[in-house]
Design a protein around this motif. Structure first.
Motif, mmCIF file in Angstrom:
data_model
loop_
_atom_site.group_PDB
_atom_site.id
_atom_site.type_symbol
_atom_site.label_atom_id
_atom_site.label_comp_id
_atom_site.label_asym_id
_atom_site.label_seq_id
_atom_site.Cartn_x
_atom_site.Cartn_y
_atom_site.Cartn_z
ATOM 1 N N ASN A 123 16.433 19.707 -48.823
ATOM 2 C CA ASN A 123 17.119 18.822 -47.892
ATOM 3 C C ASN A 123 18.559 19.297 -47.692
ATOM 4 O O ASN A 123 19.304 19.447 -48.674
ATOM 5 N N PRO A 124 18.993 19.546 -46.450
ATOM 6 C CA PRO A 124 20.366 20.020 -46.223
ATOM 7 C C PRO A 124 21.434 19.099 -46.814
ATOM 8 O O PRO A 124 22.496 19.566 -47.215
ATOM 9 N N ILE A 125 21.167 17.796 -46.889
ATOM 10 C CA ILE A 125 22.197 16.890 -47.393
ATOM 11 C C ILE A 125 22.494 17.151 -48.858
ATOM 12 O O ILE A 125 23.604 16.880 -49.338
ATOM 13 N N GLU A 126 21.535 17.712 -49.599
ATOM 14 C CA GLU A 126 21.789 18.044 -50.992
ATOM 15 C C GLU A 126 22.833 19.159 -51.089
ATOM 16 O O GLU A 126 23.676 19.158 -51.992
ATOM 17 N N ARG A 127 22.784 20.110 -50.157
ATOM 18 C CA ARG A 127 23.784 21.183 -50.159
ATOM 19 C C ARG A 127 25.143 20.650 -49.728
ATOM 20 O O ARG A 127 26.183 21.137 -50.177
ATOM 21 N N CYS A 128 25.147 19.653 -48.847
ATOM 22 C CA CYS A 128 26.420 19.013 -48.476
ATOM 23 C C CYS A 128 27.062 18.378 -49.695
ATOM 24 O O CYS A 128 28.272 18.487 -49.922
ATOM 25 N N GLY A 129 26.226 17.694 -50.484
ATOM 26 C CA GLY A 129 26.743 17.062 -51.700
ATOM 27 C C GLY A 129 27.303 18.078 -52.666
ATOM 28 O O GLY A 129 28.331 17.844 -53.310
ATOM 29 N N GLY A 130 26.650 19.241 -52.762
ATOM 30 C CA GLY A 130 27.168 20.289 -53.623
ATOM 31 C C GLY A 130 28.519 20.808 -53.155
ATOM 32 O O GLY A 130 29.405 21.096 -53.963
ATOM 33 N N SER A 131 28.694 20.908 -51.844
ATOM 34 C CA SER A 131 29.978 21.355 -51.294
ATOM 35 C C SER A 131 31.082 20.354 -51.601
ATOM 36 O O SER A 131 32.223 20.729 -51.902
ATOM 37 N N LEU A 132 30.755 19.068 -51.527
ATOM 38 C CA LEU A 132 31.737 18.034 -51.854
ATOM 39 C C LEU A 132 32.125 18.101 -53.321
ATOM 40 O O LEU A 132 33.307 17.995 -53.674
ATOM 41 N N GLU A 133 31.142 18.290 -54.201
ATOM 42 C CA GLU A 133 31.430 18.393 -55.631
ATOM 43 C C GLU A 133 32.368 19.573 -55.907
ATOM 44 O O GLU A 133 33.302 19.466 -56.713
ATOM 45 N N LEU A 134 32.124 20.703 -55.251
ATOM 46 C CA LEU A 134 32.999 21.855 -55.440
ATOM 47 C C LEU A 134 34.404 21.582 -54.930
ATOM 48 O O LEU A 134 35.390 22.054 -55.504
ATOM 49 N N LYS A 135 34.508 20.800 -53.844
ATOM 50 C CA LYS A 135 35.812 20.521 -53.244
ATOM 51 C C LYS A 135 36.700 19.744 -54.191
ATOM 52 O O LYS A 135 37.874 20.065 -54.361
ATOM 53 N N TRP A 136 36.146 18.701 -54.828
ATOM 54 C CA TRP A 136 37.030 17.864 -55.655
ATOM 55 C C TRP A 136 36.846 18.103 -57.152
ATOM 56 O O TRP A 136 37.377 17.366 -57.970
ATOM 57 N N ASN A 137 36.123 19.147 -57.524
ATOM 58 C CA ASN A 137 35.956 19.463 -58.935
ATOM 59 C C ASN A 137 37.310 19.745 -59.582
ATOM 60 O O ASN A 137 38.123 20.498 -59.064
ATOM 61 N N GLY A 138 37.554 19.114 -60.731
ATOM 62 C CA GLY A 138 38.827 19.302 -61.420
ATOM 63 C C GLY A 138 39.945 18.438 -60.898
ATOM 64 O O GLY A 138 41.103 18.622 -61.268
ATOM 65 N N THR A 139 39.634 17.484 -60.028
ATOM 66 C CA THR A 139 40.650 16.611 -59.451
ATOM 67 C C THR A 139 40.531 15.216 -60.046
ATOM 68 O O THR A 139 39.433 14.713 -60.255
#
Length: 207
Positions: A123-139
């Motif tokens: 599902n493409p939305i799962e990859r969207c969620g992964g991109s969001l996790e990478l964006k705010w990781n460590g914040t």
């Protein structure tokens, strides 16, 4: 997503320290990602309650209502591809009872397609969620506003998402009785081969 003064590993970007566990969290926000597969536009509604079936249907309704009128007019079939989570399964009475009147209100056929179990990765939305996790990781996502700002600044297919927060309280465990569900079931056209994963709802005027 629990907001508070913590981050993975106990470290944030820069020299600031953070707790490595989510004890003492202040708020909890739940995302509901919606991606338009034809042009990759991403919408991320956050709720401050639970990821219920009603929250998902309300998020999809808001997405439809925000569409340009010409795009609505050009839409012949509203096709929704879900990840077969417990909130959106084709066997859940509440989600189906909410979608039947939505098809009527839109005057469009609605096709509900669920990915089978263990296929969420497709599902493409799962990859969207992964991109969001990478964006705010460590914040340190200390509050809802901080979380929303980080989400607004991620990119998906070169575009920024539309982000919103709902403060509506949703109750869990709502289900229809047998008699009420029979009326809903009469409006569902289930695929003979994949009855749980492929359902079409025609609006009342064209059923």
């Amino acid at each position: 997503m629990k907001s508070g003064a913590y981050a993975r590993g106990g470290l944030t970007r820069g020299d600031n320290q953070a707790s490595d566990h989510d004890m003492g969290w202040k708020e909890k926000e739940v995302p509901c990602g919606i991606v338009a597969e034809d042009h990759a536009a991403l919408t991320i509604p956050f709720g401050s309650s639970y990821t219920t079936r009603d929250f998902i249907v309300d998020a999809l309704t808001a997405k439809w209502e925000a569409m340009p009128e010409q795009e609505k007019a050009d839409t012949r079939l509203m096709q929704l591809t879900m990840d077969h989570g417990p909130e959106s399964s084709g066997r859940r009475t509440q989600v189906l009872s909410r979608r039947v009147p939505r098809a009527d209100a839109m005057h469009k056929p609605m096709q509900l397609l669920d990915y089978p179990p263990y296929h969420r990765k497709d599902n493409p939305i799962e990859r969207c969620g992964g991109s969001l996790e990478l964006k705010w990781n460590g914040t340190q996502l200390t509050d809802a506003e901080t979380m929303l700002e980080w989400a607004k600044n991620m990119t998906w297919k070169g575009m920024r998402p539309v982000v919103a927060l709902s403060r509506k309280a949703y109750a869990k465990g709502i289900a229809l009785g047998k008699a009420a569900m029979q009326a809903v079931a009469a409006r569902l056209k289930r695929d003979l081969t994949l009855p749980k994963y492929d359902i079409v709802i025609h609006p009342a005027s064209t059923a």
